[in-house]
Design a protein around this motif. Sequence first.
Motif, PDB file in Angstrom:
ATOM      1  N   SER A  59       0.838  -1.197   0.000  1.00  0.00           N
ATOM      2  CA  SER A  59       0.000   0.000   0.000  1.00  0.00           C
ATOM      3  C   SER A  59       0.872   1.245   0.000  1.00  0.00           C
ATOM      4  O   SER A  59       2.003   1.245   0.474  1.00  0.00           O
ATOM      5  CB  SER A  59      -0.927  -0.004   1.217  1.00  0.00           C
ATOM      6  OG  SER A  59      -0.159   0.044   2.398  1.00  0.00           O
ATOM      7  N   GLY A  60       0.330   2.299  -0.541  1.00  0.00           N
ATOM      8  CA  GLY A  60       1.039   3.565  -0.621  1.00  0.00           C
ATOM      9  C   GLY A  60       0.393   4.455  -1.662  1.00  0.00           C
ATOM     10  O   GLY A  60      -0.700   4.177  -2.168  1.00  0.00           O
ATOM     11  N   VAL A  61       1.076   5.535  -1.988  1.00  0.00           N
ATOM     12  CA  VAL A  61       0.621   6.462  -3.018  1.00  0.00           C
ATOM     13  C   VAL A  61       1.527   6.248  -4.221  1.00  0.00           C
ATOM     14  O   VAL A  61       2.752   6.272  -4.092  1.00  0.00           O
ATOM     15  CB  VAL A  61       0.703   7.920  -2.517  1.00  0.00           C
ATOM     16  CG1 VAL A  61       0.215   8.873  -3.580  1.00  0.00           C
ATOM     17  CG2 VAL A  61      -0.085   8.087  -1.225  1.00  0.00           C
ATOM     18  N   LYS A  92       9.877   4.838  -1.674  1.00  0.00           N
ATOM     19  CA  LYS A  92       9.881   3.527  -1.016  1.00  0.00           C
ATOM     20  C   LYS A  92      10.223   2.419  -2.011  1.00  0.00           C
ATOM     21  O   LYS A  92      10.990   1.527  -1.708  1.00  0.00           O
ATOM     22  CB  LYS A  92       8.520   3.235  -0.365  1.00  0.00           C
ATOM     23  CG  LYS A  92       8.211   4.165   0.790  1.00  0.00           C
ATOM     24  CD  LYS A  92       9.256   4.006   1.861  1.00  0.00           C
ATOM     25  CE  LYS A  92       9.070   5.018   2.967  1.00  0.00           C
ATOM     26  NZ  LYS A  92      10.202   5.054   3.866  1.00  0.00           N
ATOM     27  N   ARG A 123       6.457   4.307  -5.676  1.00  0.00           N
ATOM     28  CA  ARG A 123       5.580   4.188  -4.512  1.00  0.00           C
ATOM     29  C   ARG A 123       6.132   5.059  -3.390  1.00  0.00           C
ATOM     30  O   ARG A 123       7.301   4.980  -3.027  1.00  0.00           O
ATOM     31  CB  ARG A 123       5.491   2.742  -4.029  1.00  0.00           C
ATOM     32  CG  ARG A 123       4.542   2.568  -2.827  1.00  0.00           C
ATOM     33  CD  ARG A 123       4.452   1.124  -2.375  1.00  0.00           C
ATOM     34  NE  ARG A 123       5.628   0.675  -1.675  1.00  0.00           N
ATOM     35  CZ  ARG A 123       5.850   0.823  -0.365  1.00  0.00           C
ATOM     36  NH1 ARG A 123       4.953   1.427   0.389  1.00  0.00           N
ATOM     37  NH2 ARG A 123       6.958   0.365   0.195  1.00  0.00           N
ATOM     38  N   LEU A 124       5.258   5.912  -2.856  1.00  0.00           N
ATOM     39  CA  LEU A 124       5.566   6.740  -1.689  1.00  0.00           C
ATOM     40  C   LEU A 124       4.588   6.379  -0.580  1.00  0.00           C
ATOM     41  O   LEU A 124       3.533   5.800  -0.847  1.00  0.00           O
ATOM     42  CB  LEU A 124       5.415   8.231  -2.022  1.00  0.00           C
ATOM     43  CG  LEU A 124       6.144   8.783  -3.241  1.00  0.00           C
ATOM     44  CD1 LEU A 124       5.797  10.256  -3.431  1.00  0.00           C
ATOM     45  CD2 LEU A 124       7.638   8.617  -3.098  1.00  0.00           C
ATOM     46  N   GLU A 125       4.913   6.755   0.640  1.00  0.00           N
ATOM     47  CA  GLU A 125       3.967   6.528   1.737  1.00  0.00           C
ATOM     48  C   GLU A 125       2.879   7.585   1.751  1.00  0.00           C
ATOM     49  O   GLU A 125       1.747   7.312   2.104  1.00  0.00           O
ATOM     50  CB  GLU A 125       4.701   6.499   3.077  1.00  0.00           C
ATOM     51  CG  GLU A 125       5.462   5.214   3.297  1.00  0.00           C
ATOM     52  CD  GLU A 125       6.045   5.105   4.695  1.00  0.00           C
ATOM     53  OE1 GLU A 125       5.736   5.947   5.559  1.00  0.00           O
ATOM     54  OE2 GLU A 125       6.810   4.166   4.918  1.00  0.00           O
ATOM     55  N   ASN A 126       3.226   8.815   1.374  1.00  0.00           N
ATOM     56  CA  ASN A 126       2.277   9.931   1.380  1.00  0.00           C
ATOM     57  C   ASN A 126       2.360  10.684   0.053  1.00  0.00           C
ATOM     58  O   ASN A 126       3.345  10.570  -0.675  1.00  0.00           O
ATOM     59  CB  ASN A 126       2.595  10.894   2.533  1.00  0.00           C
ATOM     60  CG  ASN A 126       2.525  10.198   3.878  1.00  0.00           C
ATOM     61  OD1 ASN A 126       1.533   9.563   4.200  1.00  0.00           O
ATOM     62  ND2 ASN A 126       3.586  10.295   4.661  1.00  0.00           N
ATOM     63  N   SER A 127       1.347  11.480  -0.224  1.00  0.00           N
ATOM     64  CA  SER A 127       1.336  12.286  -1.444  1.00  0.00           C
ATOM     65  C   SER A 127       2.482  13.280  -1.430  1.00  0.00           C
ATOM     66  O   SER A 127       2.947  13.710  -0.376  1.00  0.00           O
ATOM     67  CB  SER A 127       0.017  13.056  -1.557  1.00  0.00           C
ATOM     68  OG  SER A 127      -1.045  12.158  -1.712  1.00  0.00           O
ATOM     69  N   SER A 128       2.916  13.661  -2.635  1.00  0.00           N
ATOM     70  CA  SER A 128       4.012  14.607  -2.769  1.00  0.00           C
ATOM     71  C   SER A 128       3.729  15.558  -3.922  1.00  0.00           C
ATOM     72  O   SER A 128       3.490  15.116  -5.046  1.00  0.00           O
ATOM     73  CB  SER A 128       5.325  13.856  -3.025  1.00  0.00           C
ATOM     74  OG  SER A 128       6.345  14.744  -3.385  1.00  0.00           O
ATOM     75  N   LYS A 138       0.135  11.363 -10.406  1.00  0.00           N
ATOM     76  CA  LYS A 138      -0.458  10.394  -9.487  1.00  0.00           C
ATOM     77  C   LYS A 138      -1.341   9.437 -10.286  1.00  0.00           C
ATOM     78  O   LYS A 138      -2.011   9.831 -11.231  1.00  0.00           O
ATOM     79  CB  LYS A 138      -1.284  11.134  -8.441  1.00  0.00           C
ATOM     80  CG  LYS A 138      -1.687  10.293  -7.268  1.00  0.00           C
ATOM     81  CD  LYS A 138      -2.330  11.153  -6.201  1.00  0.00           C
ATOM     82  CE  LYS A 138      -2.710  10.317  -5.016  1.00  0.00           C
ATOM     83  NZ  LYS A 138      -3.303  11.110  -3.955  1.00  0.00           N
TER      84      LYS A 138
END
Length: 156
Positions: A59-61, A92, A123-128, A138
């Motif tokens: 899971s992630g963004v 990530k 894949r990131l944990e949060n939006s950027s 995205k």
Amino acid sequence: MKFYNLALQNLITMKNKIIWVFVMILLVGGGCKATKKTTASIPEPKMEDHASQAYAFKSGVFYTYDFNDGPGYIADDKAIINKLLAAKIPVKDIWFKAGSSSCVPPGSDMAMTVIVEPVFLVRLENSSAEITGLGFKKTDEIGLGDCAYYVRRYAF
């Protein structure tokens, strides 16, 4: 003799001063370190097969490189990764599938003549917001498309 002793004493004093100056330069120079943090290194990629069986993404963004908004290919995936790291984007995982005009399944000597679209998925944990300035958008469609037999994965 007195002159000789005075000259020798001055020479020793001068020699000591030069040695002390040299020692101080070494101490000061050795004690100074760069305060600029270098970017993280790029891990060695692992080859993955995303087409033979279902692949479970963590899971992630997710962001994908927009090949329509620039060159239609990536000649050097590590150059793009370096840009992400230099921008301090907390990556990530990265999956990279190069574009091609053929698709060769693993263990096969036969190539299927198809247009394989390139994919560069991050894949990131949060939006950027910063990543969109580097040519990424995205995406909710998480995958690597058809013919994803050979995918390079960089796990950070």
